[in-house]
Design a protein around this motif. Sequence first.
Motif: not given
Length: 134
Positions: A110-115
């Motif tokens: 999710c962190l990679f997606l948001i970034r």
Amino acid sequence: MDQPSSTVTSTAQPAAKPKRLLSLDALRGFDMFWIVSGEGIFHGLANGIKEDHTLVQNPYDWTIATNPGLSLFERILIGISNQLHHSPWNGFTFYDLIFPLFIFISGYLCLFLIRSILRIKRPEMLQQVRFIMR
């Protein structure tokens, strides 16, 4: 009559895809192996060994007892199968870590997606991210 050639060379390069985190992909594959089929494979192999060597399976916690006549490979297979049961509380087993590992991987992704959404700056997706972050 000579006609000039009309070849146009493009200097624009396609947008480079962001690199994937291969270690996370490998960890996700390892985890999905255990969720989907790993347990069944090792239980099947252990049951075959149990029947060949007439071993005893405990009906309370489903573990298979070993004996000195088993090869090292057979003992390892029985040991892995014994770890893949939901057992009464006697400490953590390998099986208890599979689902938390999946949740960890999902949260990290999710962190990679948001970034990547913030980098692309797509307004409709930014609104969804803001909604989720509340």
